[in-house]
Design a protein around this motif. Structure first.
Motif, mmCIF file in Angstrom:
data_model
loop_
_atom_site.group_PDB
_atom_site.id
_atom_site.type_symbol
_atom_site.label_atom_id
_atom_site.label_comp_id
_atom_site.label_asym_id
_atom_site.label_seq_id
_atom_site.Cartn_x
_atom_site.Cartn_y
_atom_site.Cartn_z
ATOM 1 N N SER A 125 27.852 41.139 -4.660
ATOM 2 C CA SER A 125 27.665 40.685 -3.146
ATOM 3 C C SER A 125 28.900 40.407 -2.778
ATOM 4 O O SER A 125 29.987 39.587 -3.392
ATOM 5 C CB SER A 125 26.805 39.347 -3.092
ATOM 6 O OG SER A 125 25.442 39.759 -4.393
ATOM 7 N N HIS A 126 28.941 40.689 -1.294
ATOM 8 C CA HIS A 126 29.935 39.694 -0.609
ATOM 9 C C HIS A 126 28.968 38.579 0.641
ATOM 10 O O HIS A 126 28.003 39.725 0.921
ATOM 11 C CB HIS A 126 30.304 41.819 0.356
ATOM 12 C CG HIS A 126 30.911 42.280 -0.893
ATOM 13 N ND1 HIS A 126 32.511 41.558 -1.657
ATOM 14 C CD2 HIS A 126 31.046 43.844 -1.703
ATOM 15 C CE1 HIS A 126 32.102 42.376 -2.985
ATOM 16 N NE2 HIS A 126 31.465 43.806 -2.540
ATOM 17 N N TYR A 127 29.461 37.973 0.945
ATOM 18 C CA TYR A 127 29.514 36.942 1.617
ATOM 19 C C TYR A 127 30.051 37.265 2.770
ATOM 20 O O TYR A 127 30.989 36.874 3.372
ATOM 21 C CB TYR A 127 29.087 35.842 0.981
ATOM 22 C CG TYR A 127 28.022 35.918 -0.155
ATOM 23 C CD1 TYR A 127 26.874 35.596 0.252
ATOM 24 C CD2 TYR A 127 28.444 35.853 -1.088
ATOM 25 C CE1 TYR A 127 25.677 35.696 -0.513
ATOM 26 C CE2 TYR A 127 28.415 35.714 -2.561
ATOM 27 C CZ TYR A 127 26.043 35.557 -2.432
ATOM 28 O OH TYR A 127 25.572 35.516 -2.976
ATOM 29 N N GLN A 153 24.312 33.620 8.748
ATOM 30 C CA GLN A 153 25.692 34.082 7.341
ATOM 31 C C GLN A 153 24.407 35.265 7.133
ATOM 32 O O GLN A 153 23.617 35.815 7.049
ATOM 33 C CB GLN A 153 25.339 33.195 6.160
ATOM 34 C CG GLN A 153 26.489 32.423 7.015
ATOM 35 C CD GLN A 153 26.879 31.198 5.536
ATOM 36 O OE1 GLN A 153 27.183 32.155 4.276
ATOM 37 N NE2 GLN A 153 26.429 29.876 5.022
ATOM 38 N N ARG A 154 25.354 36.515 6.526
ATOM 39 C CA ARG A 154 25.095 37.809 6.213
ATOM 40 C C ARG A 154 25.515 37.564 4.477
ATOM 41 O O ARG A 154 26.887 37.711 4.050
ATOM 42 C CB ARG A 154 25.489 39.121 7.271
ATOM 43 C CG ARG A 154 25.106 38.749 8.385
ATOM 44 C CD ARG A 154 25.606 40.019 9.527
ATOM 45 N NE ARG A 154 25.251 40.234 10.724
ATOM 46 C CZ ARG A 154 23.836 40.525 11.506
ATOM 47 N NH1 ARG A 154 22.748 41.663 10.476
ATOM 48 N NH2 ARG A 154 23.672 40.498 12.075
ATOM 49 N N SER A 155 25.138 38.844 4.311
ATOM 50 C CA SER A 155 25.440 39.178 2.782
ATOM 51 C C SER A 155 24.959 40.954 2.711
ATOM 52 O O SER A 155 23.848 41.165 2.651
ATOM 53 C CB SER A 155 24.805 38.691 1.539
ATOM 54 O OG SER A 155 23.566 38.371 1.943
ATOM 55 N N ARG A 180 24.627 43.757 -1.525
ATOM 56 C CA ARG A 180 24.771 43.188 -2.605
ATOM 57 C C ARG A 180 24.546 45.001 -3.242
ATOM 58 O O ARG A 180 24.095 45.964 -2.539
ATOM 59 C CB ARG A 180 23.519 42.835 -3.588
ATOM 60 C CG ARG A 180 23.268 42.510 -4.897
ATOM 61 C CD ARG A 180 21.999 41.433 -5.733
ATOM 62 N NE ARG A 180 22.725 41.627 -6.778
ATOM 63 C CZ ARG A 180 22.291 40.489 -7.538
ATOM 64 N NH1 ARG A 180 20.959 39.786 -6.485
ATOM 65 N NH2 ARG A 180 22.031 40.067 -8.655
ATOM 66 N N THR A 212 18.925 28.096 5.792
ATOM 67 C CA THR A 212 18.776 29.614 4.862
ATOM 68 C C THR A 212 17.859 30.260 5.130
ATOM 69 O O THR A 212 17.032 30.292 3.773
ATOM 70 C CB THR A 212 18.614 28.430 3.663
ATOM 71 O OG1 THR A 212 18.024 28.287 3.112
ATOM 72 C CG2 THR A 212 20.431 28.317 2.881
ATOM 73 N N TRP A 241 29.724 26.468 2.030
ATOM 74 C CA TRP A 241 29.111 27.566 1.724
ATOM 75 C C TRP A 241 27.230 27.404 3.122
ATOM 76 O O TRP A 241 27.022 28.106 3.944
ATOM 77 C CB TRP A 241 29.838 28.621 1.312
ATOM 78 C CG TRP A 241 30.918 28.937 0.676
ATOM 79 C CD1 TRP A 241 31.920 28.905 1.768
ATOM 80 C CD2 TRP A 241 31.603 28.831 -0.716
ATOM 81 N NE1 TRP A 241 33.126 28.938 0.837
ATOM 82 C CE2 TRP A 241 32.363 29.305 -0.055
ATOM 83 C CE3 TRP A 241 30.461 29.313 -1.956
ATOM 84 C CZ2 TRP A 241 33.060 28.954 -1.936
ATOM 85 C CZ3 TRP A 241 31.309 29.234 -2.608
ATOM 86 C CH2 TRP A 241 32.344 28.933 -2.769
ATOM 87 N N ARG A 268 24.572 27.925 1.767
ATOM 88 C CA ARG A 268 23.854 28.794 1.757
ATOM 89 C C ARG A 268 23.365 28.744 -0.467
ATOM 90 O O ARG A 268 24.427 28.442 -1.459
ATOM 91 C CB ARG A 268 24.300 29.976 1.181
ATOM 92 C CG ARG A 268 25.594 30.720 -0.157
ATOM 93 C CD ARG A 268 26.183 32.347 0.413
ATOM 94 N NE ARG A 268 24.829 32.203 0.544
ATOM 95 C CZ ARG A 268 24.634 33.488 1.435
ATOM 96 N NH1 ARG A 268 24.966 33.528 2.758
ATOM 97 N NH2 ARG A 268 23.295 34.316 1.473
#
Length: 223
Positions: free
Chosen positions: A43-45, A56-58, A60, A76, A175, A177
């Motif tokens: 995953s990238h955040y 925020q975005r993520s 996977r 959240t 963070w 989250r």
């Protein structure tokens, strides 16, 4: 949706100078963390210019590529989600009965929620449940997280249960989250267990940052 279209266009792996494939995000977005997960996913955040404060975005990815794109707000809440495998999108309703609240979880140690997501592809889904801090802290790859328990049930518009899930997750106060953990999911077809615990936290400039290749738990046969 222009953001999503741009992200899907960039979802194919680029290549770093080392030759290893890396994930690209749209211009104006700043990735702050890559997490390798034990269930053969990564995953990238990140945050993006023009988003509301606190959002925020993520994304996977598994061995086949992009599987999920999500956006949360400062509490959240699930603002937008795109599930690549099923091809459906979900967006949060405008006035939830009981909004999810990260700040309430931190203040009281428990947070109840009751909200709906709306989808052009699958319709309305109601989610009811609770997150609770266990009081236990876990350190994974040098990052200290607070452990939670969760209990959530999804219902269709007629009030019929679609699925329920229970287990443990982790939160980061730094963070703001959640990170996935372990648990079980029960549907009409039975109950399955899954572990999505983080294994590695990788920061900008470190080897493996923005990697598009999962490292852990891949190739394991599941009976």
């Amino acid at each position: 949706m222009r953001y999503l279209a741009a992200l899907l266009c960039l979802a194919g792996p680029a290549t770093a100078q080392s030759g290893a494939p890396v994930f690209s995000v749209p211009g104006g977005c700043d990735v702050y963390l890559t997490v390798q997960i034990e269930s053969c996913s990564v995953s990238h955040y990140f945050t993006c210019e023009g988003d509301p404060a606190g959002h925020q975005r993520s994304v996977r990815l598994d061995e086949q590529g992009l599987t999920y794109v999500g956006e949360i707000d400062g509490e959240t809440q699930w603002i937008n989600s795109f599930h690549v495998v099923t091809g459906h999108r979900e967006r949060l309703e405008s006035e939830p009965v009981e909004p999810a609240s990260f700040s309430e979880l931190l203040e009281k140690g428990i947070d109840d929620f009751d909200f709906r997501t709306l989808s052009d592809e699958i319709g309305e889904t109601r989610y009811v449940g609770q997150d609770t801090l266990t009081g236990r802290q876990i350190t994974i790859d040098g990052v200290t997280l607070d452990e939670t328990t969760y209990d959530i049930t999804a219902y269709d518009p007629a009030g019929n249960e679609i699925w329920s899930a229970q287990g443990n997750e982790f939160i980061s106060r730094e963070w703001n989250r959640f990170f996935p953990g372990t648990g079980t999911v029960t549907t009409s077809g039975g109950t399955t267990a899954r572990s999505d615990r983080p294994v590695e936290f990788i920061f900008p400039g470190e080897p493996g940052f923005l990697s598009s290749q999962p490292k852990h738990g891949c190739g394991i046969a599941v009976s």
